[in-house]
Scaffold this active site. Structure first.
Site, PDB file in Angstrom:
ATOM      1  N   SER A 144      10.430 -50.519 -37.135  1.00 35.45           N
ATOM      2  CA  SER A 144      10.183 -49.748 -38.268  1.00 35.45           C
ATOM      3  C   SER A 144      11.225 -49.408 -39.295  1.00 35.45           C
ATOM      4  O   SER A 144      12.329 -49.074 -38.625  1.00 35.45           O
ATOM      5  CB  SER A 144       9.744 -48.274 -37.885  1.00 35.45           C
ATOM      6  OG  SER A 144       9.440 -47.300 -38.824  1.00 35.45           O
ATOM      7  N   ASP A 288       1.736 -50.277 -45.373  1.00 36.99           N
ATOM      8  CA  ASP A 288       0.913 -49.133 -45.675  1.00 36.99           C
ATOM      9  C   ASP A 288      -0.276 -49.583 -46.570  1.00 36.99           C
ATOM     10  O   ASP A 288      -1.271 -48.708 -46.622  1.00 36.99           O
ATOM     11  CB  ASP A 288       1.626 -48.016 -46.185  1.00 36.99           C
ATOM     12  CG  ASP A 288       2.370 -47.346 -45.172  1.00 36.99           C
ATOM     13  OD1 ASP A 288       2.426 -47.518 -43.879  1.00 36.99           O
ATOM     14  OD2 ASP A 288       3.526 -46.631 -45.635  1.00 36.99           O
TER      15      ASP A 288
END
Length: 419
Positions: A144, A288
């Site tokens: 991440s 996203d």
């Protein structure tokens, strides 16, 4: 509680004041604190993650509960490792199952002292804040970007600075670039050459900063425009030269028939009438947006192949599995492979007669599925609609202002199954 949504009775004509960028807000708050700034960050996001960050940074507590806010968990872990004292940080049950070992190991390698209070590799944590020596560390490039950003933001305040080598394929580069550009705005000296990011030691300088509107939030209005050819939507506060990687969504939505006209106020969206026959894209830099585009393409009957989705497995939920389950309720049979590719080749199944979309404590499931009300005659039901508070608290109010009908209904037991 469920929300039952139905499409507007007439063509959508609306102006939307989007929330401020959560990504920029939380980074700016950390940098503001590290610079001992006397200025408030202007136009902060009014979302759960940011509100929790504000609360943590302004409190005198030594024990922090960040709920389901992943960004807050990771950024605060690094921040507190540099602040003298003993701290604990925990979160929701889902947060306690989101790995943090990569970040903790890296911080400990830089001189921090962090311990696990329950399960190895997962929150909650005990942090003994102190001066950090810095140095050279390596991380897999496919972790991440929040781990990487957390490390970079404290790097100037270490004794030696930090040389961070990213091994293998680097995902979510735009989020790392947001961090570096904001750090430089606060006076840090950083460079990214090849696989190594170098940050020199030195103090941050206070600056005045205003946060721009959120391109991730904008994507749901792009979805609405793509599904409703007669709509015209103005989105306030978006910038063409944005810090945000999700601004790339404007170019990608052009393939789904949405034109973007930039103005002094933001953007105006209209439908071009021209859509692609199949959409193929690598979302490694815009993870996203993957849910928005998966739902949009399915509802437009446009087959797709989306790659670069490895990080979706460790978000608020396993977003790949969640998309497969919930789109299957609408009659779309998706497949995945290699933990990073999601495809729909046009295969259809029998849709549920009255589907209720489960949200899995994931705001982006509610945000991306709500526009399905535009193409389903009976509308769509969204379970636990309050999850949108994580990034877009006024979403339902903005949909109502655009003409959507939204009514509360009882929660079905079938919506409680979480993968």
């Amino acid at each position: 509680m469920n929300y039952q949504l139905k499409a507007p009775d007439s063509a959508i004509r609306t102006t939307v004041k989007l929330p401020a960028s959560k990504s920029i807000s939380n980074r700016a708050l950390i940098l503001n604190a590290l610079s001992d700034s006397p200025y408030d960050v202007e136009n902060l996001s009014d979302c759960d993650d940011t509100n929790l960050m504000v609360k943590a940074l302004s409190s005198n507590d030594r024990d922090f509960d960040v709920g389901a806010a992943g960004t807050t968990m990771r950024f605060l872990t690094a921040f507190l490792s540099k602040v003298a004292g003993e701290w604990t940080i925990t979160g929701s049950e889902r947060m306690k199952n989101r790995p943090i070992k990569v970040l903790v190991d890296a911080l400990n390698a830089l001189g921090a002292r962090i311990e696990y209070l329950e399960r190895e590799g997962y929150p909650p944590l005990r942090i003994f804040g102190s001066a950090l020596r810095g140095g050279e560390i390596s991380l897999p490039g496919n972790v991440s970007s929040q781990y990487i950003s957390a490390l970079l933001m404290i790097a100037p305040l270490t004794e030696q600075g930090v040389a961070l080598r990213l091994e293998g394929t680097v995902i979510s580069r735009p989020y790392i670039h947001i961090t570096l550009r904001l750090m430089e705005r606060y006076g840090a000296s950083a460079s990214w050459t090849g696989h190594t990011i170098r940050v020199l030691p030195g103090a941050y300088q206070p600056v005045r900063l205003t946060v721009e509107s959120d391109w991730s939030a904008a994507s749901y209005w792009y979805e609405i425009l793509a599904l409703s050819r007669t709509a015209e939507i103005e989105l306030l506060g978006l910038r063409e030269n944005s810090l945000q990687g999700d601004a790339a969504g404007a170019r990608l939505f052009a393939r789904l028939g949405v034109s973007t006209a930039y103005t002094s106020r933001g953007v105006v969206l209209r439908h071009t009438g021209t859509v692609c026959e199949r959409l193929v894209h690598d979302f490694v830099n815009e993870p996203d947006l993957a849910q928005t585009f998966a739902v949009t393409c399915a509802l437009l009957n446009i087959p797709f192949r989306f790659a670069g989705l490895r990080s979706l497995r460790i978000k608020e939920t396993d977003r790949i599995e969640a998309l497969k389950r919930e789109l299957r309720k609408l009659g779309y049979v998706l497949t995945d492979r290699d933990d990073s590719i999601l495809e729909w080749n046009g295969e259809r199944g029998e849709p549920e007669p009255r589907p209720v979309i489960a949200t899995y404590e994931d705001h982006r499931m509610a945000l991306s599925f709500a526009p399905a009300a535009l193409v389903r005659p009976g509308g769509i039901a969204i379970a636990h609609p309050q999850v949108v508070s994580k990034s877009y608290p006024r979403y339902w109010e903005d949909l109502k202002a655009a003409g959507f009908s939204i009514k509360e209904s009882a929660l079905s037991c079938s919506t409680l199954n979480i993968p």
